[in-house]
Design a protein around this motif. Structure first.
Motif, PDB file in Angstrom:
ATOM      1  N   THR A   1       0.830  -1.205   0.000  1.00  0.00           N
ATOM      2  CA  THR A   1       0.000   0.000   0.000  1.00  0.00           C
ATOM      3  C   THR A   1       0.859   1.248   0.000  1.00  0.00           C
ATOM      4  O   THR A   1       0.632   2.200  -0.759  1.00  0.00           O
ATOM      5  CB  THR A   1      -0.907   0.003   1.250  1.00  0.00           C
ATOM      6  OG1 THR A   1      -1.602  -1.239   1.325  1.00  0.00           O
ATOM      7  CG2 THR A   1      -1.895   1.153   1.180  1.00  0.00           C
ATOM      8  N   THR A   2       1.874   1.231   0.867  1.00  0.00           N
ATOM      9  CA  THR A   2       2.776   2.370   0.951  1.00  0.00           C
ATOM     10  C   THR A   2       3.439   2.633  -0.390  1.00  0.00           C
ATOM     11  O   THR A   2       3.480   3.778  -0.869  1.00  0.00           O
ATOM     12  CB  THR A   2       3.861   2.093   2.009  1.00  0.00           C
ATOM     13  OG1 THR A   2       3.232   1.818   3.258  1.00  0.00           O
ATOM     14  CG2 THR A   2       4.795   3.271   2.138  1.00  0.00           C
ATOM     15  N   PHE A   3       3.925   1.571  -0.991  1.00  0.00           N
ATOM     16  CA  PHE A   3       4.599   1.715  -2.284  1.00  0.00           C
ATOM     17  C   PHE A   3       3.673   2.378  -3.301  1.00  0.00           C
ATOM     18  O   PHE A   3       4.064   3.318  -3.997  1.00  0.00           O
ATOM     19  CB  PHE A   3       5.055   0.350  -2.787  1.00  0.00           C
ATOM     20  CG  PHE A   3       5.555   0.364  -4.186  1.00  0.00           C
ATOM     21  CD1 PHE A   3       6.790   0.917  -4.493  1.00  0.00           C
ATOM     22  CD2 PHE A   3       4.790  -0.172  -5.223  1.00  0.00           C
ATOM     23  CE1 PHE A   3       7.255   0.931  -5.795  1.00  0.00           C
ATOM     24  CE2 PHE A   3       5.240  -0.158  -6.529  1.00  0.00           C
ATOM     25  CZ  PHE A   3       6.476   0.393  -6.811  1.00  0.00           C
ATOM     26  N   LYS A   4       2.430   1.901  -3.353  1.00  0.00           N
ATOM     27  CA  LYS A   4       1.506   2.445  -4.350  1.00  0.00           C
ATOM     28  C   LYS A   4       1.161   3.901  -4.065  1.00  0.00           C
ATOM     29  O   LYS A   4       1.079   4.731  -4.979  1.00  0.00           O
ATOM     30  CB  LYS A   4       0.225   1.594  -4.375  1.00  0.00           C
ATOM     31  CG  LYS A   4       0.421   0.279  -5.118  1.00  0.00           C
ATOM     32  CD  LYS A   4      -0.879  -0.487  -5.239  1.00  0.00           C
ATOM     33  CE  LYS A   4      -0.670  -1.807  -5.993  1.00  0.00           C
ATOM     34  NZ  LYS A   4      -1.793  -2.739  -5.769  1.00  0.00           N
ATOM     35  N   ALA A   5       0.975   4.201  -2.787  1.00  0.00           N
ATOM     36  CA  ALA A   5       0.663   5.589  -2.424  1.00  0.00           C
ATOM     37  C   ALA A   5       1.807   6.507  -2.835  1.00  0.00           C
ATOM     38  O   ALA A   5       1.604   7.556  -3.458  1.00  0.00           O
ATOM     39  CB  ALA A   5       0.407   5.689  -0.929  1.00  0.00           C
ATOM     40  N   HIS A   6       3.005   6.080  -2.520  1.00  0.00           N
ATOM     41  CA  HIS A   6       4.172   6.891  -2.889  1.00  0.00           C
ATOM     42  C   HIS A   6       4.241   7.070  -4.401  1.00  0.00           C
ATOM     43  O   HIS A   6       4.562   8.142  -4.901  1.00  0.00           O
ATOM     44  CB  HIS A   6       5.450   6.221  -2.387  1.00  0.00           C
ATOM     45  CG  HIS A   6       5.617   6.315  -0.900  1.00  0.00           C
ATOM     46  ND1 HIS A   6       6.754   5.879  -0.261  1.00  0.00           N
ATOM     47  CD2 HIS A   6       4.815   6.794   0.078  1.00  0.00           C
ATOM     48  CE1 HIS A   6       6.624   6.072   1.036  1.00  0.00           C
ATOM     49  NE2 HIS A   6       5.459   6.621   1.274  1.00  0.00           N
ATOM     50  N   GLN A   7       3.952   5.989  -5.079  1.00  0.00           N
ATOM     51  CA  GLN A   7       4.036   6.027  -6.528  1.00  0.00           C
ATOM     52  C   GLN A   7       3.088   7.093  -7.081  1.00  0.00           C
ATOM     53  O   GLN A   7       3.464   7.893  -7.941  1.00  0.00           O
ATOM     54  CB  GLN A   7       3.654   4.647  -7.074  1.00  0.00           C
ATOM     55  CG  GLN A   7       4.338   4.287  -8.359  1.00  0.00           C
ATOM     56  CD  GLN A   7       4.029   2.835  -8.748  1.00  0.00           C
ATOM     57  OE1 GLN A   7       3.004   2.272  -8.358  1.00  0.00           O
ATOM     58  NE2 GLN A   7       4.932   2.235  -9.508  1.00  0.00           N
ATOM     59  N   SER A   8       1.888   7.108  -6.545  1.00  0.00           N
ATOM     60  CA  SER A   8       0.925   8.059  -7.095  1.00  0.00           C
ATOM     61  C   SER A   8       1.300   9.481  -6.698  1.00  0.00           C
ATOM     62  O   SER A   8       1.082  10.427  -7.456  1.00  0.00           O
ATOM     63  CB  SER A   8      -0.484   7.693  -6.636  1.00  0.00           C
ATOM     64  OG  SER A   8      -0.882   8.488  -5.549  1.00  0.00           O
ATOM     65  N   ILE A   9       1.904   9.633  -5.530  1.00  0.00           N
ATOM     66  CA  ILE A   9       2.366  10.963  -5.141  1.00  0.00           C
ATOM     67  C   ILE A   9       3.535  11.379  -6.022  1.00  0.00           C
ATOM     68  O   ILE A   9       3.634  12.526  -6.463  1.00  0.00           O
ATOM     69  CB  ILE A   9       2.756  10.981  -3.645  1.00  0.00           C
ATOM     70  CG1 ILE A   9       1.528  10.686  -2.782  1.00  0.00           C
ATOM     71  CG2 ILE A   9       3.358  12.322  -3.268  1.00  0.00           C
ATOM     72  CD1 ILE A   9       1.840  10.430  -1.328  1.00  0.00           C
ATOM     73  N   ASN A  10       4.416  10.443  -6.271  1.00  0.00           N
ATOM     74  CA  ASN A  10       5.533  10.725  -7.166  1.00  0.00           C
ATOM     75  C   ASN A  10       5.025  11.263  -8.505  1.00  0.00           C
ATOM     76  O   ASN A  10       5.587  12.215  -9.056  1.00  0.00           O
ATOM     77  CB  ASN A  10       6.356   9.447  -7.416  1.00  0.00           C
ATOM     78  CG  ASN A  10       7.395   9.212  -6.327  1.00  0.00           C
ATOM     79  OD1 ASN A  10       7.569  10.052  -5.437  1.00  0.00           O
ATOM     80  ND2 ASN A  10       8.078   8.076  -6.391  1.00  0.00           N
ATOM     81  N   ARG A  11       3.990  10.615  -8.994  1.00  0.00           N
ATOM     82  CA  ARG A  11       3.444  11.052 -10.287  1.00  0.00           C
ATOM     83  C   ARG A  11       2.959  12.493 -10.209  1.00  0.00           C
ATOM     84  O   ARG A  11       3.265  13.321 -11.090  1.00  0.00           O
ATOM     85  CB  ARG A  11       2.294  10.130 -10.702  1.00  0.00           C
ATOM     86  CG  ARG A  11       2.714   8.998 -11.639  1.00  0.00           C
ATOM     87  CD  ARG A  11       1.506   8.420 -12.359  1.00  0.00           C
ATOM     88  NE  ARG A  11       0.432   7.988 -11.460  1.00  0.00           N
ATOM     89  CZ  ARG A  11       0.412   6.798 -10.828  1.00  0.00           C
ATOM     90  NH1 ARG A  11       1.410   5.931 -11.011  1.00  0.00           N
ATOM     91  NH2 ARG A  11      -0.575   6.488 -10.032  1.00  0.00           N
ATOM     92  N   ALA A  12       2.208  12.776  -9.169  1.00  0.00           N
ATOM     93  CA  ALA A  12       1.680  14.139  -9.030  1.00  0.00           C
ATOM     94  C   ALA A  12       2.820  15.150  -8.938  1.00  0.00           C
ATOM     95  O   ALA A  12       2.751  16.241  -9.513  1.00  0.00           O
ATOM     96  CB  ALA A  12       0.790  14.227  -7.791  1.00  0.00           C
ATOM     97  N   ILE A  13       3.866  14.772  -8.228  1.00  0.00           N
ATOM     98  CA  ILE A  13       5.001  15.685  -8.092  1.00  0.00           C
ATOM     99  C   ILE A  13       5.673  15.884  -9.441  1.00  0.00           C
ATOM    100  O   ILE A  13       6.036  16.990  -9.832  1.00  0.00           O
ATOM    101  CB  ILE A  13       6.003  15.139  -7.052  1.00  0.00           C
ATOM    102  CG1 ILE A  13       5.384  15.207  -5.650  1.00  0.00           C
ATOM    103  CG2 ILE A  13       7.301  15.910  -7.096  1.00  0.00           C
ATOM    104  CD1 ILE A  13       6.271  14.630  -4.569  1.00  0.00           C
ATOM    105  N   ARG A  14       5.811  14.790 -10.161  1.00  0.00           N
ATOM    106  CA  ARG A  14       6.437  14.884 -11.480  1.00  0.00           C
ATOM    107  C   ARG A  14       5.605  15.785 -12.389  1.00  0.00           C
ATOM    108  O   ARG A  14       6.152  16.612 -13.127  1.00  0.00           O
ATOM    109  CB  ARG A  14       6.577  13.490 -12.106  1.00  0.00           C
ATOM    110  CG  ARG A  14       7.045  13.533 -13.568  1.00  0.00           C
ATOM    111  CD  ARG A  14       7.193  12.145 -14.143  1.00  0.00           C
ATOM    112  NE  ARG A  14       8.319  11.399 -13.578  1.00  0.00           N
ATOM    113  CZ  ARG A  14       9.591  11.636 -13.877  1.00  0.00           C
ATOM    114  NH1 ARG A  14       9.901  12.593 -14.726  1.00  0.00           N
ATOM    115  NH2 ARG A  14      10.542  10.909 -13.337  1.00  0.00           N
TER     116      ARG A  14
END
Lengths: 257, 257
Positions: free
Chosen positions: B209-222
């Motif tokens: 779950t953590t990995f996926k959440a980070h991933q989606s945040i990473n996308r938004a940041i990008r």
DNA sequence: TATGGTCTATTGGTCAGACCTAATGTACTC
DNA sequence: GAGTACATTAGGTCTGACCAATAGACCATA
């Protein structure tokens, strides 16, 4: 390119044995670490005096110089308060917001943190702080907030205004009953005070606007309306920051020297 | 009830004159203040050595004990780094996040800040931190974030996971390019690490779950999508905190001792 | 009886000087 | 040229002495 057997060119000897760099702690650090651990673990209750320096000397077999350096370390870290004279000594103290505020202040000055960064950080913290306040405030908290805002309204000069302003913002944090948040706000406040002191953007209008914004936030906090408190605080801090930065830019342009 | 002329019962004398308590600074403090001021003002450039202790002794007419205590104060405050041996000395240093992190850590331990307060504070800071990251991130920042998240996915054990987790969160702060925010995150992280280390709520599901959440945040940041980054981070941190506190409560019940 | 002076014991603050230890530069040896 | 031995410089520790601040007891006097 170095081979696997020779990863570092700089190794001069014949042996390939590698050791991690070792730290050779100083005697005073050892003593300070020991005492700090005991203080933080609660073994020494707040307010109790540590043994006198000369007593520590015989207990530890260290010299008084060393003992004193250790005590000085703890004093700087806010873990003891040292009083001179008879019935003096090193009294155990729980580390407070002040020491954290000092080191935040050092970071800000030393790294030349921009006013922008300072205000941004506040923008992050304060809305949440208001939300917590709405959730956890007591009647006393509310009284403090309203008194502080009254002082803002009645402030006769800039210094009084800024002080009352800080009191209110810290008051909000305290109403949230989150010690860490409170500590952070207390740490940031002096820095914001200093940064604001030299900007002349504060006129009667700003003071009036501030008073009203605080008033409406106070209401939301009293009503236990977290979202509203958060939203209003967000807006208040944001506007304040924008105004302040506007003036700062102008100042830079006016006085390029 | 005390009259206006007698506001405090404890005053025993006839005179009503009041004086504020006065501080008598110690010599070592005076020296430390002087040096600190010069360092912070930029008069001493980072990396330059202060004069040797024995030289300071003749310059200041103080004893070596006093000089050394002053230097020790500055060392604890992170303003100088002291090296022994020839070509050693006290080298000027800008105060870094570490010293602030230390004092935050002291506050947390010393005041026995609850895990709840710690997590709440993070809930206040991190969404804003994500927003800043979306606004200011560079390509390097993004690379750091993705590498850290990859380490989360590949983490073989709890320690690796927690460390990578910290790296990612601090990475977000760094991507925001706000030194103060970064410093605060670096200060809070170790405390959260320690608090989390002993909770056993982290299983494969949480890690995923953590990995996926980070991933989606990473996308938004990008994508530079501040509001989305903020919202997702808010949700992520909030859920994480809730889960953690749930376990903490259960632990308290299971082990009331 | 209250105010102030004096004395003394305790404890931190400062000083002077010596010696130990660590790190580095340098000259010398093989 | 690599390695060693030594000198040099700097911080680290120790000793012992004395100064300064403070609290408490006791005393003096208005």
């Amino acid at each position: 390119m170095p081979t696997a057997e020779e990863p570092a060119k700089e190794r001069s000897g014949r042996s390939t044995i590698q050791l991690a760099p070792m730290s050779v702690p100083k005697a005073s650090d050892v003593l300070a670490d020991e005492l700090r651990e005991r203080i933080l673990s609660g073994e020494f209750v707040e307010g109790t005096p540590l043994p006198p320096e000369r007593e520590l000397v015989v207990q530890t077999n260290m010299s008084r110089t060393t003992v004193r350096e250790a005590l000085r370390i703890l004093e700087v870290q806010g873990l003891v308060r040292i009083k001179a004279g008879r019935a003096g000594g090193a009294f155990v103290q729980r580390p407070g917001e002040e020491s954290m505020a000092r080191s935040v202040g050092l970071l800000i000055r030393g790294r030349q943190i921009r006013l922008k960064a300072l205000l941004e950080t506040r923008e992050g913290l304060e809305p949440f702080s208001a939300k917590l306040a709405a959730r956890n405030r007591t009647e006393e908290d509310l009284a403090v907030l309203e008194a502080a805002n009254q002082r803002i309204k009645d402030a006769p000069d800039l210094a009084s205004f800024l002080q009352a302003n800080i009191d209110w913002h810290v008051g909000v944090a305290q109403a949230g009953h989150n010690e860490l948040m409170t500590g952070l706000m207390m740490a940031l406040s002096p820095a914001i005070y200093e940064a604001t002191e030299n900007e002349q953007f504060i006129d009667d209008e700003v003071m009036e606007t501030t008073f009203k914004a605080h008033q409406s936030i106070n209401r939301a906090i009293r009503d236990g309306d977290g979202p509203a408190a958060m939203r209003r605080m967000d807006r208040h801090v944001h506007v304040y920051a924008e105004e302040l930065l506007k003036v700062e830019v102008r100042t830079d342009i006016t006085l390029p020297d």
